[in-house]
Enzyme design. Structure first.
Site, PDB file in Angstrom:
ATOM      1  N   ARG A 199      10.473  38.462  10.959  1.00 53.31           N
ATOM      2  CA  ARG A 199      11.593  37.998  11.433  1.00 53.31           C
ATOM      3  C   ARG A 199      12.431  39.025  11.972  1.00 53.31           C
ATOM      4  O   ARG A 199      12.148  40.147  11.909  1.00 53.31           O
ATOM      5  CB  ARG A 199      12.531  37.765   9.940  1.00 53.31           C
ATOM      6  CG  ARG A 199      11.936  36.502   9.257  1.00 53.31           C
ATOM      7  CD  ARG A 199      12.688  36.569   7.786  1.00 53.31           C
ATOM      8  NE  ARG A 199      13.818  35.785   8.102  1.00 53.31           N
ATOM      9  CZ  ARG A 199      14.776  35.432   6.963  1.00 53.31           C
ATOM     10  NH1 ARG A 199      14.433  35.992   5.848  1.00 53.31           N
ATOM     11  NH2 ARG A 199      15.797  34.812   7.071  1.00 53.31           N
ATOM     12  N   ALA A 328      18.697  26.169   1.657  1.00 55.37           N
ATOM     13  CA  ALA A 328      20.116  26.524   1.373  1.00 55.37           C
ATOM     14  C   ALA A 328      21.026  25.167   1.223  1.00 55.37           C
ATOM     15  O   ALA A 328      21.947  24.983   0.317  1.00 55.37           O
ATOM     16  CB  ALA A 328      20.720  27.482   2.200  1.00 55.37           C
TER      17      ALA A 328
HETATM   18  C1  LIG Z   1      12.209  33.278   5.387  1.00 58.26           C
HETATM   19  C2  LIG Z   1      13.386  32.123   5.110  1.00 58.26           C
HETATM   20  C3  LIG Z   1      14.095  31.335   5.930  1.00 58.26           C
HETATM   21  C4  LIG Z   1      14.779  30.424   5.240  1.00 58.26           C
HETATM   22  N1  LIG Z   1      15.555  29.434   6.202  1.00 58.26           N
HETATM   23  C5  LIG Z   1      16.422  28.557   5.804  1.00 58.26           C
HETATM   24  C6  LIG Z   1      17.078  27.864   6.720  1.00 58.26           C
HETATM   25  O1  LIG Z   1      16.837  27.815   7.849  1.00 58.26           O
HETATM   26  N2  LIG Z   1      17.935  26.712   6.090  1.00 58.26           N
HETATM   27  C7  LIG Z   1      18.031  26.504   4.753  1.00 58.26           C
HETATM   28  O2  LIG Z   1      18.839  25.773   4.194  1.00 58.26           O
HETATM   29  N3  LIG Z   1      17.312  27.391   3.762  1.00 58.26           N
HETATM   30  C8  LIG Z   1      16.645  28.482   4.302  1.00 58.26           C
HETATM   31  N4  LIG Z   1      15.790  29.243   3.422  1.00 58.26           N
HETATM   32  C9  LIG Z   1      16.189  28.785   1.967  1.00 58.26           C
HETATM   33  C10 LIG Z   1      17.498  29.734   1.629  1.00 58.26           C
HETATM   34  O3  LIG Z   1      17.381  30.993   2.099  1.00 58.26           O
HETATM   35  C11 LIG Z   1      17.414  29.686   0.102  1.00 58.26           C
HETATM   36  O4  LIG Z   1      17.413  28.191  -0.232  1.00 58.26           O
HETATM   37  C12 LIG Z   1      19.052  30.157  -0.352  1.00 58.26           C
HETATM   38  O5  LIG Z   1      19.378  31.369   0.230  1.00 58.26           O
HETATM   39  C13 LIG Z   1      18.914  30.108  -1.716  1.00 58.26           C
HETATM   40  O6  LIG Z   1      20.127  30.531  -2.212  1.00 58.26           O
HETATM   41  P1  LIG Z   1      20.588  30.851  -3.828  1.00 58.26           P
HETATM   42  O7  LIG Z   1      21.787  31.520  -4.020  1.00 58.26           O
HETATM   43  O8  LIG Z   1      20.004  29.972  -4.762  1.00 58.26           O
HETATM   44  O9  LIG Z   1      19.460  32.134  -4.150  1.00 58.26           O
HETATM   45  P2  LIG Z   1      19.621  33.804  -3.514  1.00 58.26           P
HETATM   46  O10 LIG Z   1      20.034  33.672  -2.405  1.00 58.26           O
HETATM   47  O11 LIG Z   1      18.409  34.202  -3.773  1.00 58.26           O
HETATM   48  O12 LIG Z   1      20.876  34.382  -4.247  1.00 58.26           O
HETATM   49  C14 LIG Z   1      20.601  34.762  -5.798  1.00 58.26           C
HETATM   50  C15 LIG Z   1      21.677  35.831  -6.161  1.00 58.26           C
HETATM   51  O13 LIG Z   1      21.314  35.957  -7.398  1.00 58.26           O
HETATM   52  C16 LIG Z   1      21.533  37.550  -7.701  1.00 58.26           C
HETATM   53  N5  LIG Z   1      20.801  37.703  -8.840  1.00 58.26           N
HETATM   54  C17 LIG Z   1      19.178  37.743  -8.837  1.00 58.26           C
HETATM   55  N6  LIG Z   1      18.960  37.972 -10.168  1.00 58.26           N
HETATM   56  C18 LIG Z   1      20.101  38.334 -10.667  1.00 58.26           C
HETATM   57  C19 LIG Z   1      20.329  38.600 -12.179  1.00 58.26           C
HETATM   58  N7  LIG Z   1      19.148  38.782 -13.064  1.00 58.26           N
HETATM   59  N8  LIG Z   1      21.496  38.676 -12.545  1.00 58.26           N
HETATM   60  C20 LIG Z   1      22.566  38.647 -11.760  1.00 58.26           C
HETATM   61  N9  LIG Z   1      22.542  38.326 -10.580  1.00 58.26           N
HETATM   62  C21 LIG Z   1      21.025  38.029  -9.846  1.00 58.26           C
HETATM   63  C22 LIG Z   1      20.716  38.006  -6.240  1.00 58.26           C
HETATM   64  O14 LIG Z   1      21.449  39.458  -6.024  1.00 58.26           O
HETATM   65  C23 LIG Z   1      21.571  37.157  -5.311  1.00 58.26           C
HETATM   66  O15 LIG Z   1      22.758  37.507  -4.834  1.00 58.26           O
HETATM   67  C24 LIG Z   1      15.174  30.258   4.013  1.00 58.26           C
HETATM   68  C25 LIG Z   1      14.367  31.071   3.091  1.00 58.26           C
HETATM   69  C26 LIG Z   1      13.356  31.948   3.635  1.00 58.26           C
HETATM   70  C27 LIG Z   1      12.844  32.912   2.517  1.00 58.26           C
END
Ligand SMILES: Cc1cc2nc3c(=O)[nH]c(=O)nc-3n(C[C@H](O)[C@H](O)[C@H](O)COP(=O)(O)OP(=O)(O)OC[C@H]3O[C@@H](n4cnc5c(N)ncnc54)[C@H](O)[C@@H]3O)c2cc1C
Length: 433
Positions: A199, A328
């Site tokens: 990236r 996301a």
């Molecule tokens: C390379 C790549 C490109 C992507 N591109 C896209 C895109 O273009 N469009 C799209 O829609 N999606 C995309 N995605 C997917 C998207 O990034 C994720 O689906 C989304 O960010 C998930 O959000 P989340 O809040 O569920 O998890 P995360 O973003 O992982 O957030 C989890 C949070 O929980 C916290 N946490 C973790 N464990 C603990 C714990 N034990 N105790 C307390 N806090 C904790 C972390 O610090 C973090 O802040 C992409 C993913 C990747 C890997």
């Protein structure tokens, strides 16, 4: 906080946790948000959203949509406003900037991309003061003995907190999921999909100079054998975001880390068979690059996203590879549906049983679409790389299948999803009572 009302603990302050917190607090519910890091933050560069995601933002709160509009970047050319991506032949020997366009996917809003950190910053401003605790890494959860007791949350620093319900938004490596399934369950950990991605970000002037204005300022997917390469504008068009995927059968070196340091030389070696445009884009990248292993939960999908008064949302429940650019967005759909359920007067009136019923409905209603996305994203990654069985490099078939799959995502109507979920409330409450 209203002390007379139940407390919902949201664990994890990424896109899911923050937007869910906004949606719940805007509906007058009490939330405590626990984040493991010392502050909110996102790593990585661009993230793209489709129309389904934007509609879901509006249901979470109109403020979410307004904040999104302050950071969103669309294709820069007026005639590309409805284009999701132009899919090009990135493998053949076309001169730089002159790749053949194989097909174009479009929808009513086009591609809407944000820089991750900017997007999260804009969302965090909508989280009420005083409800977030940082440096709180969830370690385990203890279920209550009775309906009158609270769920106990234990953190790695030895502290504990009590809540009436817990929503794990703790991402792909979710502790909440591991607690629900058991540490040794194969679904407790995500699996490596044998794809990885470089990236990078390139200043737009440099990208225009090298590729031409149309190519640099609008979203392009460069297809090839065993790899694909995508570029789209972020930061108001000041920057071109690059994500370069490669498939290899080698195992990922360290399951505990999803990124590893790499170099531009390694990217050149990985894409040596690709055409001149892809080579030119690699030339523009920084000498040191990170590689992201692409993991998902597709081998062992969860049978349920709920357990009593605990529930998982977003990547914690159904982490997908990024080939649909929809992970996301689907997290935001989750947040909208769950917020609508938890705010429903019948659910609120049912107290602790209401949480159990809402989480059960959430799981039942969200499983099919979210788990389909995980599998469809895998398939799409293979379609882009001419690896999909029965299709290979038949571009007409690739285009038709990609269109059908993307439209299933974009056509998702959040109002209908919420309506369907809410129509289950009465039956679910009867079941838990
Ligand atoms: C390379 C790549 C490109 C992507 N591109 C896209 C895109 O273009 N469009 C799209 O829609 N999606 C995309 N995605 C997917 C998207 O990034 C994720 O689906 C989304 O960010 C998930 O959000 P989340 O809040 O569920 O998890 P995360 O973003 O992982 O957030 C989890 C949070 O929980 C916290 N946490 C973790 N464990 C603990 C714990 N034990 N105790 C307390 N806090 C904790 C972390 O610090 C973090 O802040 C992409 C993913 C990747 C890997």
């Amino acid at each position: 906080m209203n002390p007379t009302q139940p407390v919902i603990a949201v664990v994890g302050g990424g896109i899911s946790g923050v937007i869910l917190t906004i949606a719940l607090t805007r509906r007058g519910l009490n939330v405590q948000l626990y984040e493991q890091a010392a502050k909110f933050g996102e790593i990585g560069a661009g993230v793209a959203f489709g129309p389904n995601a934007v509609r879901a933002m509006g249901v979470c709160s109109p403020d979410v949509t307004r904040a999104f509009e302050t950071v969103v970047t669309r294709n820069q050319s007026p005639e590309k406003q409805q284009v999701w991506f132009d899919f090009c032949d990135g493998f053949s020997d076309y001169p730089v900037g002159e790749e053949k366009v194989l097909f174009t996917l479009a929808n009513e809003m086009g591609v809407m991309s944000v820089h991750r950190a900017n997007f999260l910053d804009a969302m965090v401003k909508l989280v009420p003061d005083g409800i977030t605790q940082f440096n709180k890494r969830l370690e385990s959860i203890e279920e209550p003995d009775s309906l009158n007791d609270k769920v106990k949350i234990k953190f790695q620093d030895g502290t504990e907190a009590l809540a009436d319900a817990v929503i794990g938004c703790d991402g792909i490596k979710s502790r909440t999921r591991a607690w629900m399934l058991g540490q040794n369950h194969p679904g407790a950990k995500p699996v490596y999909t044998h794809k990885y991605a470089y990236r990078g970000l390139i200043p737009m002037e440099k990208a225009i100079e090298a590729l031409g204005e149309q190519n640099a300022k609008n979203a392009k997917m460069h297809l090839g054998r065993d790899g694909h390469f995508l570029t789209f504008p972020v930061q108001g068009g000041k920057t071109m975001n690059v994500v370069a995927f490669r498939t290899k059968s080698d195992p990922w070196p360290d399951q505990s880390r999803m990124t590893k340091p790499s170099t531009k030389e390694a990217a050149f070696a990985d894409f040596k068979d690709f055409g001149p445009t892809v080579q030119k884009i690699i030339e523009l990248l920084e000498p040191n690059l990170d590689i992201w292993g692409i993991f998902d939960t597709g081998d062992h999908p969860m049978a349920a996203y709920n357990k009593g008064r605990v529930c998982v949302v977003g990547d914690a429940a159904h982490a997908t590879s990024p080939h649909h650019g929809a992970g996301a967005g689907i997290c935001i759909e989750d947040s909208a549906v769950l917020a609508e359920l938890l705010a429903s007067p019948e659910i609120r009136a049912a107290g602790m049983r209401g949480f159990e019923a809402a989480f059960q409905i959430f799981s039942d209603c969200r499983k099919e679409r979210t788990q389909w996305l995980v599998q469809s994203s895998r398939r799409s990654g293979d379609l882009y790389e001419w690896r999909a069985k029965g299709v290979e490099d038949d571009f007409e078939k690739i285009g038709a299948e990609c269109k059908e799959r993307c439209e299933k995502i974009w056509d998702g109507q959040i109002e209908d999803m919420c309506h369907d979920a809410l129509s289950c409330v009465a039956t679910a409450l009867q079941r838990v009572n």
